[in-house]
Design a protein around this motif. Structure first.
Motif, PDB file in Angstrom:
ATOM      1  N   GLY A  11       3.120  -8.778  -2.158  1.00  0.00           N
ATOM      2  CA  GLY A  11       2.437  -7.569  -1.710  1.00  0.00           C
ATOM      3  C   GLY A  11       2.952  -6.329  -2.412  1.00  0.00           C
ATOM      4  N   VAL A  39       0.287   3.660   6.416  1.00  0.00           N
ATOM      5  CA  VAL A  39       0.695   2.285   6.717  1.00  0.00           C
ATOM      6  C   VAL A  39       0.131   1.881   8.090  1.00  0.00           C
ATOM      7  N   PHE A  73       1.187 -11.372   1.827  1.00  0.00           N
ATOM      8  CA  PHE A  73       1.127 -12.750   2.314  1.00  0.00           C
ATOM      9  C   PHE A  73       2.523 -13.369   2.261  1.00  0.00           C
TER      10      PHE A  73
HETATM   11  C1  LIG Z   1       6.020  -7.048   3.774  1.00  0.00           C
HETATM   12  C2  LIG Z   1       5.709  -5.625   3.500  1.00  0.00           C
HETATM   13  C3  LIG Z   1       5.540  -5.128   2.193  1.00  0.00           C
HETATM   14  C4  LIG Z   1       5.855  -5.917   0.958  1.00  0.00           C
HETATM   15  O1  LIG Z   1       5.194  -7.115   0.845  1.00  0.00           O
HETATM   16  P1  LIG Z   1       5.837  -8.343   0.046  1.00  0.00           P
HETATM   17  O2  LIG Z   1       4.731  -9.348   0.044  1.00  0.00           O
HETATM   18  O3  LIG Z   1       7.038  -8.783   0.780  1.00  0.00           O
HETATM   19  O4  LIG Z   1       6.148  -7.865  -1.331  1.00  0.00           O
HETATM   20  C5  LIG Z   1       5.142  -3.815   2.039  1.00  0.00           C
HETATM   21  N1  LIG Z   1       4.937  -3.005   3.094  1.00  0.00           N
HETATM   22  C6  LIG Z   1       5.117  -3.427   4.357  1.00  0.00           C
HETATM   23  C7  LIG Z   1       4.846  -2.487   5.478  1.00  0.00           C
HETATM   24  C8  LIG Z   1       5.544  -4.733   4.591  1.00  0.00           C
HETATM   25  O5  LIG Z   1       5.763  -5.140   5.858  1.00  0.00           O
END
Ligand SMILES: *Cc1c(COP(=O)(O)O)cnc(C)c1O
Length: 368
Positions: free
Chosen positions: A60, A131, A182
């Motif tokens: 992500g 977010v 994911f």
């Molecule tokens: C998990 C997460 C990410 C990063 O995602 P990854 O797949 O672990 O790289 C970014 N922002 C938030 C709020 C998250 O919980």
């Protein structure tokens, strides 16, 4: 012996189901670079999430970094975001040469306080990166109005919001683009993985090239891209997990209902309410300890003694980390509501197979 209850537990298909799904990879020997599994998962997700375009990534974070890069925002531009998030959000902005400007959150659902955004807008502001914290949806309607009025891009960190819907629309269909994660700990996982979801078809080739070193064809490289491709094994895990995700979300809902039954109305405990017109995914169960007989940290330690792992999520705030403290825009005191919540919140163990007996045990440790 007390049995360890971890804060989360990754969803997995049966061993046989996964083996069946990856079997044909031994025929094709095609392991990555947008193969059959990758294409299959992509189109399934477009349908499941009700979004016109999905581009898959190996995680992500790189999805978010890549989409911010793809929107071609001027270097040094200011991006309004919140510090009550995983560091990835802030890193993705800064690693693109942009300056994070931290807006406070609202005390109800812990997403960006839309009444405080406009005061932070300057002639350097180029985008908003809100977010969907814990799967709670931001006020997407108000953000849309502000963004249009000031001509700003909106990129949602929707890492927590897989499967959430608002008035029937997929949570990843708002703004210019949304990032999903994911990761193994999320509601839906591809082991590691992520995606960008968006409506503008012109972004498809841009994002697909960027995640593959910026290569457009055998003799053409158009961007200074990195490598962020999702492999066939990750995609196969996603194809399997997607078959069960509705059932998993329903089971999470039962766990959440049990928590609410046992913890609501207790003086000093604040729980998140369901949002109107939002179909939730029950991604996390946050509790804010505000005037409770024990502090957040005392409850955290007491649970740990009982082999129950809760999480201070999100603590510290990203504007309080060593790597950001010296930024002129940082400083947790500038976002007092976020600081208040970060100092008092715990997310309790939550996953589809958590038994209701375990939920009762967790609550009795908290309440004793
Ligand atoms: C998990 C997460 C990410 C990063 O995602 P990854 O797949 O672990 O790289 C970014 N922002 C938030 C709020 C998250 O919980």
């Amino acid at each position: 012996m007390k049995q360890l209850i971890n804060v989360t537990r990754s969803s997995m298909p049966s061993f046989e189901e996964y083996c069946e799904e990856i079997k044909d990879l031994w025929d094709s020997h095609w392991l990555t670079n947008m193969g059959v599994k990758h294409k299959h998962l992509q189109s399934q997700l477009e349908e499941y999430l009700s979004v016109p375009n999905v581009v898959l990534y190996t995680n992500g974070h790189l999805a978010l970094e890549n989409v911010i890069a793809a929107l071609d925002l001027p270097a040094g531009g200011e991006v309004i975001t919140t510090p009550f998030t995983f560091v990835s959000t802030t890193h993705a902005i800064v690693r693109n040469g942009l300056i994070p400007v931290f807006c406070d959150i609202n005390p109800t659902d812990y997403t960006i306080d839309v009444s405080k955004i406009e005061a932070l807008i300057t002639d350097k502001t180029v985008a908003i990166v809100p977010v969907h914290v814990y799967g709670n949806l931001c006020d997407v309607d108000a953000i849309d109005v502000i963004a249009k009025k000031h001509n700003l891009k909106v990129i949602y960190d929707a890492a927590h919001a897989f499967g959430v819907r608002y008035r029937g629309a997929g949570a990843a269909s708002f703004g210019d683009a949304s990032m999903l994660s994911f990761h193994a700990t999320k509601v839906f996982n591809t082991i590691e993985g992520g995606a960008v979801c968006f409506a503008d078809d012109a972004l498809v080739a841009n994002l697909n090239d960027r995640k593959n070193f910026g290569i457009r064809g055998p003799e053409s490289c158009v961007y200074v891209g990195g490598n962020a491709k999702m492999s066939e094994f990750q995609a196969a895990m996603g194809i399997c997990n997607l078959r069960h995700v509705d059932e998993e979300i329903a089971k999470r809902g039962k766990v959440v209902a049990q928590y609410r039954k046992l913890l609501s109305g207790v003086p000093g405990l604040t729980l998140c309410e369901d949002q109107p017109e939002v179909q939730p995914n029950y991604a996390y169960f946050p509790v804010v300890f505000d005037g409770y007989k024990y502090s957040r940290d005392q409850v955290f330690s007491r649970l740990k003694e009982e082999e129950i792992i809760a999480r201070k999520y999100f603590y510290p705030l990203t504007n309080d980390f060593e790597c950001y403290r010296d930024l002129p825009t940082a400083g947790a005191e500038k976002t007092p509501v976020a600081q208040f919540v970060a100092d008092r919140v715990l997310t309790l163990p939550l996953y589809a197979d958590l038994s209701l007996e375990d939920v009762s045990r967790i609550c009795s440790v908290i309440l004793e």
